[in-house]
Scaffold this active site. Structure first.
Site, PDB file in Angstrom:
ATOM      1  N   LYS A   1       0.885  -1.277   0.054  1.00 46.42           N
ATOM      2  CA  LYS A   1       0.148   0.081  -0.026  1.00 46.42           C
ATOM      3  C   LYS A   1       0.737   1.220   0.094  1.00 46.42           C
ATOM      4  O   LYS A   1       1.840   1.238   0.526  1.00 46.42           O
ATOM      5  CB  LYS A   1      -0.981   0.006   1.264  1.00 46.42           C
TER       6      LYS A   1
ATOM      7  N   ASP B   1       3.346  -8.969  11.168  1.00 42.65           N
ATOM      8  CA  ASP B   1       4.291  -7.900  10.872  1.00 42.65           C
ATOM      9  C   ASP B   1       4.151  -7.009  11.852  1.00 42.65           C
ATOM     10  O   ASP B   1       3.232  -5.982  11.781  1.00 42.65           O
ATOM     11  CB  ASP B   1       3.949  -7.449   9.594  1.00 42.65           C
TER      12      ASP B   1
END
Length: 496
Positions: free
Chosen positions: A153, A281
């Protein structure tokens, strides 16, 4: 000549502005390095390839299978709404509602029961609740500012309708995920779809995981662009990036708030409506600060899958500095692996740096105990959250001061409705970069602090408080010039 130069400059500015607005959804980012292995994941075997090889059946079939797997993952996160699903409004758009095309191997046949399952998901509604904001609001965007990009993104700051500052997230067409996919499969449209499902997953999680420490989803927009149908932009709450160096220079009270916010988030994730959620993450860049509170902003790599096992050796978590082996339950699942992975990452990225340093001396033993217990994974998230809440109560109530010596070394004269405008000196940590502004529980603690600084000759109680309700106090090195102020009280040192 001057008019011509002015016209050229104006044209350049206009072109830049239009380019920025057109690319807010799709600006290409820089090439990123290969993604690092996820913390807490089992180690890869020696010599394993960085990326898995293409499956048999050709590149096109491999890509279709990847799209289908990601689509089905999104469906799994939507299943909790299947029973109470509301009817769609006629004009309401659906989120990626078209199922991926089937490969030739998945066409129905005499033994096509396995193929019927994915196809049944084609009619599943992935729509969210009616969005507060949408495409019309994005068209009135101003003040667009690029904030950064990850593997999938790109993120922008923007002002909608000249009033609301938001974050806009969209697939980064020049990012790592798209670039790698196009190199491998040479089809931008399908590669975009594969990446966009990660954003859809994040949107569903942002709406399903409602918590004070989860970023708010304001809405989304679908529109055709760059020859790609239904390009997606999400509109979310805007936060400030988490800068650890800046945090280390703030007061202990604010740093403790960050850790408390994180623990409350992880406690919620361990007991969420979806089950135990792990952040695969887990890095400081995945969080932002909104009004002093820590909030998670990236959930596209979150998972509710608990690792399966046949023995304890299968429950091996690998971190850069430590490894852990968790017990394998009788159900064949690694016990609390999602929770423990989150907790150890919280320890190594946050607790060890932010909790103990410059804390009140009477609280340090308890804080050291919390840091050590989480660093060794002796506690789960329930116990860790309970202990941090206990620290908050001790600090907020002033109980942490009961065992300290509070006999004043000097006498002070109280001057009501008075303020000392100058005579500042710097101290650390301070809420004011040009003076010494600290929080205190009461006047006695302010006197104790002033006694501890040789340059302190007076202090001023303000009517401002911190998030815990403690009063902010300016400490001064002289009292030569006192001015009237109805909202403040000054204490002047009379004797040393």
């Amino acid at each position: 000549m001057r008019r011509r130069k002015t016209a050229v400059a104006a044209g350049c500015c206009l072109a830049f502005l239009l380019g920025t607005l057109l690319n807010v959804l799709f600006v290409p980012g820089s090439e990123h390095p290969p993604p690092p292995p996820r913390e807490g994941a089992p180690p890869s075997p020696p010599g394993a390839p960085l990326y898995p090889p293409e499956e048999d059946g050709g590149g096109r079939a491999a890509l279709e299978r990847q799209i289908r797997e990601r689509y089905e993952e999104v469906l799994r996160y939507r299943q909790h709404r299947a029973a109470g699903r509301r009817p769609l409004r006629p004009r309401e758009r659906r989120l990626m509602d078209l199922a991926p095309p089937r490969t030739s191997a998945e066409q129905p046949g005499p033994r096509g029961r396995a193929a019927a399952g994915p196809r049944a998901g084609a009619s599943a509604e992935l729509s969210l609740e009616p969005p507060l904001l949408g495409c019309r609001d994005i068209r009135n965007v101003s003040g667009v500012q690029y904030l950064g990009a990850g593997y999938t993104k790109a993120v922008y700051k923007a002002v909608l309708n000249r009033t609301l500052a938001v974050a806009l997230k969209a697939v980064d067409l020049g990012g790592h995920d798209i670039a790698r996919c196009v190199r491998q499969f040479s089809t931008l449209g399908d590669c975009y779809r594969l990446a966009a499902y990660k954003i859809v997953k994040e949107m569903i999680l942002l709406q399903r995981l409602r918590h004070n420490n989860v970023l708010q989803l304001y809405g989304y927009c679908y529109q055709d662009s760059n020859d790609i149908p239904d390009t997606l932009t999400t509109i979310t709450e805007l936060g400030s990036p988490l800068e650890m160096i800046q945090l280390l220079q703030t007061s202990w009270e604010d740093r403790f708030r960050i850790c408390l916010s994180l623990v409350r988030l992880l406690h919620y994730l361990a007991h969420s409506p979806l089950g135990s959620v792990t952040l695969l993450d887990f890095r400081p860049r995945q969080f932002v600060i909104v009004d002093g509170e820590l909030k998670v902003t990236d959930l596209d790599d979150a998972s509710i899958e608990e690792s399966s096992c046949t023995s304890n050796s299968d429950c091996f978590m690998v971190f850069p500095a430590r490894n852990f082996t968790l017990p394998c339950s009788v159900e064949g699942r690694c016990q609390n692996m999602n929770e423990k992975r989150n907790l150890y990452n919280a320890y190594r990225f946050f607790f060890t740096y932010l909790l103990p340093h410059s804390a009140p001396s009477s609280l340090k033993p308890l804080l050291d105990k919390i840091v050590n217990a989480t660093g060794e994974l002796h506690w789960g998230i329930d116990e860790t959250a309970a202990q941090l809440e206990r620290v908050l109560e001790l600090y907020r109530s002033g109980e942490y001061l009961q065992n300290t010596t509070r006999t004043p070394k000097a006498e002070y004269r109280r001057v009501p409705e008075a303020f000392i405008p100058d005579e500042n000196y710097r101290c650390w940590p301070s809420y004011h970069h040009k003076g010494c502004l600290l929080s205190v529980f009461d006047v006695n603690e302010a006197i104790e602090i002033c006694d501890s600084y040789s340059q302190c000759k007076a202090f001023v109680l303000t009517n401002q408080t911190t998030w815990t309700g403690r009063q902010l106090v300016f400490f001064k090195m002289a009292s030569n010039h006192i001015m009237p102020d109805p909202d403040k009280i000054t204490y002047v040192k009379v004797t040393d």
